[in-house]
Design a protein around this motif. Structure first.
Motif, PDB file in Angstrom:
ATOM      1  N   HIS A 168      -6.693   1.849   0.986  1.00  0.00           N
ATOM      2  CA  HIS A 168      -7.055   2.539   2.220  1.00  0.00           C
ATOM      3  C   HIS A 168      -5.816   3.202   2.785  1.00  0.00           C
ATOM      4  CE1 HIS A 168      -9.134   3.015   6.087  1.00  0.00           C
ATOM      5  NE2 HIS A 168      -8.036   2.581   6.661  1.00  0.00           N
ATOM      6  N   PRO A 169      -5.838   4.321   3.418  1.00  0.00           N
ATOM      7  CA  PRO A 169      -7.020   5.147   3.638  1.00  0.00           C
ATOM      8  C   PRO A 169      -7.184   6.181   2.532  1.00  0.00           C
ATOM      9  CG  PRO A 169      -5.210   5.987   4.952  1.00  0.00           C
ATOM     10  CD  PRO A 169      -4.687   4.805   4.178  1.00  0.00           C
ATOM     11  N   ILE A 170      -8.327   6.227   1.935  1.00  0.00           N
ATOM     12  CA  ILE A 170      -8.650   7.259   0.949  1.00  0.00           C
ATOM     13  C   ILE A 170      -9.853   7.988   1.520  1.00  0.00           C
ATOM     14  CG2 ILE A 170      -9.396   7.725  -1.399  1.00  0.00           C
ATOM     15  CD1 ILE A 170      -7.703   5.381  -2.299  1.00  0.00           C
ATOM     16  N   LYS A 171      -9.599   9.142   2.133  1.00  0.00           N
ATOM     17  CA  LYS A 171     -10.591   9.824   2.942  1.00  0.00           C
ATOM     18  C   LYS A 171     -11.225  11.060   2.297  1.00  0.00           C
ATOM     19  CE  LYS A 171      -8.499   8.154   7.179  1.00  0.00           C
ATOM     20  NZ  LYS A 171      -9.504   7.290   7.700  1.00  0.00           N
ATOM     21  N   PHE A 172     -10.756  11.449   1.133  1.00  0.00           N
ATOM     22  CA  PHE A 172     -11.310  12.634   0.483  1.00  0.00           C
ATOM     23  C   PHE A 172     -12.094  12.197  -0.748  1.00  0.00           C
ATOM     24  CE2 PHE A 172      -7.532  13.927   2.765  1.00  0.00           C
ATOM     25  CZ  PHE A 172      -8.014  14.987   3.502  1.00  0.00           C
ATOM     26  N   ASP A 173     -13.236  12.845  -0.981  1.00  0.00           N
ATOM     27  CA  ASP A 173     -14.100  12.416  -2.082  1.00  0.00           C
ATOM     28  C   ASP A 173     -13.402  12.478  -3.433  1.00  0.00           C
ATOM     29  OD1 ASP A 173     -14.117  15.210  -2.108  1.00  0.00           O
ATOM     30  OD2 ASP A 173     -16.271  15.380  -2.458  1.00  0.00           O
ATOM     31  N   THR A 174     -12.564  13.474  -3.659  1.00  0.00           N
ATOM     32  CA  THR A 174     -11.865  13.555  -4.946  1.00  0.00           C
ATOM     33  C   THR A 174     -10.879  12.407  -5.108  1.00  0.00           C
ATOM     34  OG1 THR A 174     -10.229  15.058  -3.980  1.00  0.00           O
ATOM     35  CG2 THR A 174     -12.089  16.062  -5.156  1.00  0.00           C
ATOM     36  N   HIS A 175     -10.242  12.000  -4.028  1.00  0.00           N
ATOM     37  CA  HIS A 175      -9.287  10.885  -4.075  1.00  0.00           C
ATOM     38  C   HIS A 175     -10.029   9.563  -4.283  1.00  0.00           C
ATOM     39  CE1 HIS A 175      -5.818  13.122  -1.886  1.00  0.00           C
ATOM     40  NE2 HIS A 175      -6.591  13.964  -2.551  1.00  0.00           N
ATOM     41  N   TRP A 176     -11.162   9.407  -3.580  1.00  0.00           N
ATOM     42  CA  TRP A 176     -11.952   8.190  -3.739  1.00  0.00           C
ATOM     43  C   TRP A 176     -12.432   8.061  -5.180  1.00  0.00           C
ATOM     44  CZ3 TRP A 176     -16.574   6.503  -5.449  1.00  0.00           C
ATOM     45  CH2 TRP A 176     -16.947   5.211  -5.088  1.00  0.00           C
ATOM     46  N   GLN A 177     -12.931   9.155  -5.751  1.00  0.00           N
ATOM     47  CA  GLN A 177     -13.414   9.126  -7.133  1.00  0.00           C
ATOM     48  C   GLN A 177     -12.286   8.789  -8.092  1.00  0.00           C
ATOM     49  OE1 GLN A 177     -16.814   9.551  -8.121  1.00  0.00           O
ATOM     50  NE2 GLN A 177     -15.877   8.509  -9.856  1.00  0.00           N
ATOM     51  N   ARG A 178     -11.098   9.364  -7.867  1.00  0.00           N
ATOM     52  CA  ARG A 178      -9.937   9.066  -8.727  1.00  0.00           C
ATOM     53  C   ARG A 178      -9.596   7.579  -8.635  1.00  0.00           C
ATOM     54  NH1 ARG A 178      -5.833  12.452 -10.342  1.00  0.00           N
ATOM     55  NH2 ARG A 178      -7.617  13.809 -10.642  1.00  0.00           N
ATOM     56  N   CYS A 179      -9.583   7.031  -7.435  1.00  0.00           N
ATOM     57  CA  CYS A 179      -9.297   5.611  -7.256  1.00  0.00           C
ATOM     58  C   CYS A 179     -10.320   4.760  -8.008  1.00  0.00           C
ATOM     59  CB  CYS A 179      -9.294   5.267  -5.765  1.00  0.00           C
ATOM     60  SG  CYS A 179      -8.883   3.550  -5.408  1.00  0.00           S
ATOM     61  N   TRP A 180     -11.596   5.088  -7.856  1.00  0.00           N
ATOM     62  CA  TRP A 180     -12.671   4.373  -8.557  1.00  0.00           C
ATOM     63  C   TRP A 180     -12.457   4.433 -10.068  1.00  0.00           C
ATOM     64  CZ3 TRP A 180     -16.837   1.383  -7.314  1.00  0.00           C
ATOM     65  CH2 TRP A 180     -17.787   1.183  -8.302  1.00  0.00           C
ATOM     66  N   ASP A 181     -12.226   5.638 -10.579  1.00  0.00           N
ATOM     67  CA  ASP A 181     -12.045   5.804 -12.018  1.00  0.00           C
ATOM     68  C   ASP A 181     -10.845   5.006 -12.521  1.00  0.00           C
ATOM     69  OD1 ASP A 181     -14.238   7.476 -12.088  1.00  0.00           O
ATOM     70  OD2 ASP A 181     -13.047   9.317 -12.104  1.00  0.00           O
ATOM     71  N   LEU A 182      -9.743   5.046 -11.778  1.00  0.00           N
ATOM     72  CA  LEU A 182      -8.552   4.300 -12.186  1.00  0.00           C
ATOM     73  C   LEU A 182      -8.794   2.797 -12.120  1.00  0.00           C
ATOM     74  CD1 LEU A 182      -5.796   6.413 -10.435  1.00  0.00           C
ATOM     75  CD2 LEU A 182      -6.209   6.242 -12.897  1.00  0.00           C
ATOM     76  N   SER A 183      -9.468   2.342 -11.074  1.00  0.00           N
ATOM     77  CA  SER A 183      -9.718   0.917 -10.884  1.00  0.00           C
ATOM     78  C   SER A 183     -10.580   0.331 -11.988  1.00  0.00           C
ATOM     79  CB  SER A 183     -10.402   0.664  -9.538  1.00  0.00           C
ATOM     80  OG  SER A 183      -9.567   1.027  -8.482  1.00  0.00           O
ATOM     81  N   PHE A 184     -11.495   1.139 -12.501  1.00  0.00           N
ATOM     82  CA  PHE A 184     -12.414   0.640 -13.511  1.00  0.00           C
ATOM     83  C   PHE A 184     -12.092   1.139 -14.914  1.00  0.00           C
ATOM     84  CE2 PHE A 184     -14.600  -0.189  -9.592  1.00  0.00           C
ATOM     85  CZ  PHE A 184     -15.098  -1.460  -9.811  1.00  0.00           C
ATOM     86  N   GLY A 185     -10.841   1.511 -15.118  1.00  0.00           N
ATOM     87  CA  GLY A 185     -10.375   1.835 -16.457  1.00  0.00           C
ATOM     88  C   GLY A 185     -10.730   3.216 -16.949  1.00  0.00           C
ATOM     89  N   GLY A 186     -11.184   4.103 -16.087  1.00  0.00           N
ATOM     90  CA  GLY A 186     -11.554   5.443 -16.524  1.00  0.00           C
ATOM     91  C   GLY A 186     -10.377   6.394 -16.494  1.00  0.00           C
ATOM     92  N   HIS A 187      -9.259   5.995 -17.094  1.00  0.00           N
ATOM     93  CA  HIS A 187      -8.090   6.874 -17.112  1.00  0.00           C
ATOM     94  C   HIS A 187      -7.614   7.047 -18.551  1.00  0.00           C
ATOM     95  CE1 HIS A 187      -6.538   2.757 -16.696  1.00  0.00           C
ATOM     96  NE2 HIS A 187      -5.487   3.177 -17.345  1.00  0.00           N
TER      97      HIS A 187
END
Length: 115
Positions: A71-90
């Motif tokens: 937090h704070p991740i307030k932009f949809d592109t940043h949130w999606q990047r965080c999600w992808d990185l967190s779940f191994g999508g890198h």
């Protein structure tokens, strides 16, 4: 705060007393202030875990599995990047930015942070 974590017992105590909390404490504060006031009033203790999350605008920090929230991740592109990185999508074996540029760039966010 950015994150609050409650035990099952604390939530049960809250639901047993939620009406009184709303009636006597009001609901004019943010959710964190409301819950802190209510939980204090009904005798639920608290602990501060400063490692639970680390405030940062940079989605690359989402690679740090030691934190439960980012937090704070307030932009949809940043949130999606965080999600992808967190779940191994890198990209395996490459830097986090192999997924493309972010809009807006994180460097512009750090300079505009009012803290």
């Amino acid at each position: 705060g950015a994150i609050e974590v409650f035990t099952k017992k604390a939530v049960e105590m809250y639901f047993d007393n939620a009406g009184d909390c709303a009636k006597y404490l009001g609901t004019n504060s943010g959710e964190d202030g409301y819950f802190k006031g209510c939980m204090d009033a009904i005798g639920v203790g608290f602990m501060l875990d400063s490692q639970l999350f680390h405030p940062n605008y940079d989605p690359s920090k989402c690679l740090n599995a030691a934190h439960a929230a980012y937090h704070p991740i307030k932009f949809d592109t940043h949130w999606q990047r965080c999600w992808d990185l967190s779940f191994g999508g890198h990209c395996k074996g490459m830097a986090f930015d192999c997924m493309g540029q972010l809009n807006p760039p994180t460097s512009s966010l750090a300079m505009s942070d009012p803290r």
